[in-house]
Design a protein around this motif. Structure first.
Motif, mmCIF file in Angstrom:
data_model
loop_
_atom_site.group_PDB
_atom_site.id
_atom_site.type_symbol
_atom_site.label_atom_id
_atom_site.label_comp_id
_atom_site.label_asym_id
_atom_site.label_seq_id
_atom_site.Cartn_x
_atom_site.Cartn_y
_atom_site.Cartn_z
ATOM 1 N N ASN A 268 51.199 29.005 -65.857
ATOM 2 C CA ASN A 268 51.306 27.743 -65.133
ATOM 3 C C ASN A 268 52.303 27.791 -63.990
ATOM 4 O O ASN A 268 53.215 28.621 -63.946
ATOM 5 C CB ASN A 268 51.652 26.593 -66.084
ATOM 6 N N TYR A 269 52.078 26.891 -63.048
ATOM 7 C CA TYR A 269 53.004 26.633 -61.950
ATOM 8 C C TYR A 269 53.646 25.268 -62.185
ATOM 9 O O TYR A 269 52.941 24.299 -62.494
ATOM 10 C CB TYR A 269 52.266 26.546 -60.614
ATOM 11 N N TRP A 270 54.946 25.180 -62.003
ATOM 12 C CA TRP A 270 55.616 23.881 -61.951
ATOM 13 C C TRP A 270 56.052 23.630 -60.511
ATOM 14 O O TRP A 270 56.648 24.513 -59.873
ATOM 15 C CB TRP A 270 56.841 23.848 -62.858
ATOM 16 N N GLN B 253 58.876 26.769 -60.639
ATOM 17 C CA GLN B 253 58.899 27.885 -61.581
ATOM 18 C C GLN B 253 57.476 28.263 -61.972
ATOM 19 O O GLN B 253 56.547 27.455 -61.900
ATOM 20 C CB GLN B 253 59.689 27.511 -62.834
ATOM 21 N N THR B 254 57.302 29.523 -62.368
ATOM 22 C CA THR B 254 56.047 29.991 -62.954
ATOM 23 C C THR B 254 56.344 30.460 -64.371
ATOM 24 O O THR B 254 57.455 30.906 -64.674
ATOM 25 C CB THR B 254 55.444 31.152 -62.142
ATOM 26 N N ASN B 255 55.348 30.373 -65.250
ATOM 27 C CA ASN B 255 55.564 30.716 -66.660
ATOM 28 C C ASN B 255 54.324 31.346 -67.271
ATOM 29 O O ASN B 255 53.198 31.055 -66.863
ATOM 30 C CB ASN B 255 55.912 29.456 -67.474
ATOM 31 N N LEU B 256 54.551 32.157 -68.274
ATOM 32 C CA LEU B 256 53.466 32.740 -69.066
ATOM 33 C C LEU B 256 53.691 32.345 -70.516
ATOM 34 O O LEU B 256 54.792 32.510 -71.050
ATOM 35 C CB LEU B 256 53.475 34.269 -68.936
ATOM 36 N N THR C 185 59.124 29.456 -72.121
ATOM 37 C CA THR C 185 59.825 29.508 -70.838
ATOM 38 C C THR C 185 60.970 30.507 -70.869
ATOM 39 O O THR C 185 61.755 30.528 -71.804
ATOM 40 C CB THR C 185 60.395 28.118 -70.490
ATOM 41 N N GLN C 186 61.056 31.314 -69.827
ATOM 42 C CA GLN C 186 62.128 32.296 -69.691
ATOM 43 C C GLN C 186 63.050 31.887 -68.535
ATOM 44 O O GLN C 186 62.643 31.149 -67.635
ATOM 45 C CB GLN C 186 61.551 33.686 -69.416
#
Length: 508
Positions: free
Chosen positions: A427-429, A153-156, A117-118
């Motif tokens: 992913n999407y949170w 939030q979105t994450n890679l 997570t950033q």
């Protein structure tokens, strides 16, 4: 430490029966049907296929060259593996570097670095943190399958693990749509109602009806907001409405809006100053989905499953306080951050209230799952209440997704499909819905409709900026190409002239 508080567990959602399997559904499922069958019921499901929206292009991210070209300049913080314990998720300092440099390191030195997570420059959660802000035109911010949920939030996530790594058993605070682009994942899931059996660090406040787990260090509503946050949102919404009415409404409507605003201000004042609260802002950035997602892997998988005699069962001397936790032999005042008997380190800057103290090796052994996880140091006592909870176990393959409602406990074993390749997920949170309607999934509509508009506007601004930069880059690239095409004949003439002179010298 968590305490057994049956009255605090108000969960009304899906609870798996013994031997149950994770449901599967096609990615083409109607969004309303998906909401009815899974989101409203708070039931995990494996989705066969990826996001079906036309603007979902994330599948091409498996081309690392494309990632470097598109997002290589993004500044990211990378988690290195601890050289002593050979695991992620320790107190090891994160390394800041360009995204392109990370990709080079990932392919040249596998099993050593991980993208988690950033956050933005101020260390706060962001809808599109780097490198997602550079990739924003490759995916929809509001995929149709999620209906009217509000994006958090979105994450890679990218790693390279030939043997596999584990996330440790924990839960998050947001609904999750998890897209596996490359690699393999095995999931162990427990419902929020199993909290008394999960032996978490945090002391339970409430398990809400929608499953969201609230802890005493930060009591929250079912939608994840604290009472003060909700009061502040209400003040902001009423103030906005009041000022809009001033532009043309009658005096009576304006006066009513002003009165409602002042009443809301009074309610907010009664809740005290936000600076006096000692909370962790878990509603905004406390998720640790996969590989402990915000902090990497909590325990690498070892060489053998834990044997039954690795665990020593002891009776609690204080049963009225509920379940006790894994203990270890030796002096409690050790210097290391590693908690013996847990099998993973506790980051110095994080209080992992949502993490279980049950070691991965113990969990896998309890469920008779294949494992190469090592038993933790010390003599760990038994976790008897784990036997009372029914688990769901499932496998996610490339090109599939998992929907996981907020606060479902999960342990994820991740590995690359082939040696030398990466495992990658996107992913999407979403903020957890506390209502059941597809059109209005949140009970406090005035707050969440306003938040939805704000999130969409912010994300749209970022997308527009990214698209503008991409157009500028493509324009510059086209200009260079035209110049090369224009200069090519001159270069050919010059080369021919030089070749002619060279031929004459050789003949002479």
């Amino acid at each position: 430490m968590a305490k057994k508080q049956p009255d605090a567990v108000k969960y009304k959602g899906y609870v798996p029966a013994e031997g149950a399997k994770i449901d599967r559904v096609k990615a083409t499922v109607d969004p309303k049907e998906f909401h009815k069958r899974y989101i409203a019921k708070r039931q995990p499901v494996i989705i066969e296929g990826l996001i079906q929206d036309e603007d979902f292009k994330a599948a091409k991210w498996t081309d690392l060259g494309y990632l470097k070209e598109t997002a290589g300049s993004a500044s990211v913080k990378i988690e290195p593996i601890d050289p002593d314990v050979k695991t992620f998720g320790t107190a090891a300092e994160k390394l800041k570097m360009p995204f392109s440099e990370f990709i080079d390191k990932l392919t040249s030195t596998p099993d050593k670095y991980y993208l988690t997570t950033q956050y933005d420059e101020d260390g706060e959660p962001s809808v599109l943190p780097p490198p997602m802000d550079h990739l924003a035109t490759d995916f929809p911010l509001h995929p149709k399958i999620t209906g009217n949920l509000v994006l958090q939030q979105t994450n890679l996530w990218i790693g390279n693990s030939s043997e596999g790594t584990s996330s440790g058993l924990h839960h998050d605070f947001h609904d999750n749509i998890y897209c596996l682009l490359r690699g393999k994942k095995r999931f162990v899931l427990y419902p929020p109602s199993a909290h008394p059996s999960m032996y978490t660090y945090g002391e339970l406040d409430t398990v809400h009806q929608n499953g969201l787990i609230s802890y005493t260090n930060r009591p929250s509503r079912a939608d994840g907001l604290t009472e003060r946050e909700a009061a502040q949102e209400k003040v902001d919404a009423l103030e906005e409405r009041w000022h809009k009415l001033e532009e043309g409404a009658d005096e009576e409507a304006i006066a009513a809006a002003e009165e409602a605003f002042e009443d809301a201000m009074g309610e907010l004042a009664m809740l005290g100053d936000e600076d006096d609260e000692e909370d962790l802002e878990l509603g905004d950035g406390g998720d640790d989905f996969e590989e402990s997602e915000s902090d990497g892997d909590w325990e690498t998988l070892g060489s053998k499953a834990a044997k039954p005699n690795d665990v020593h069962e002891e009776e609690s001397s204080d049963e009225e306080d509920g379940p006790t936790f894994g203990e270890f032999n030796g002096d409690d005042d050790h210097d290391s951050e590693e908690e013996e008997g847990l099998g993973f380190d506790i980051p110095e800057d994080e209080d992992p209230v949502s993490f279980s103290t049950i070691p991965v090796s113990y969990l896998h052994n309890h469920l008779d799952l294949p494992t190469i996880s090592k038993a933790p140091k010390g003599n760990v006592k038994d976790f008897p209440l784990l036997k009372t909870a029914n688990a769901l176990v499932g496998h996610l393959e490339e090109g599939e997704m998992l929907y996981l409602p907020a606060s479902w406990f999960h342990e994820v074993t991740s590995s690359s499909s082939k040696n030398g390749t990466v495992h990658m997920a996107f992913n999407y949170w979403f903020h957890p819905p506390d209502g059941s309607e597809f059109k209005h999934p949140y009970n406090d509509r005035s707050i969440w409709e306003r938040k939805l508009r704000a999130v969409e506007q912010k994300a749209a601004d970022i997308k527009a900026r990214v698209a503008g930069k991409k157009r500028k880059k493509e324009k510059a690239k086209a200009k260079r190409k035209r110049k090369q095409e224009r200069d090519a004949p001159l270069k050919d003439q010059k080369r021919a002239k030089l070749d002619g002179k060279k031929t004459k010298r050789n003949q002479a």
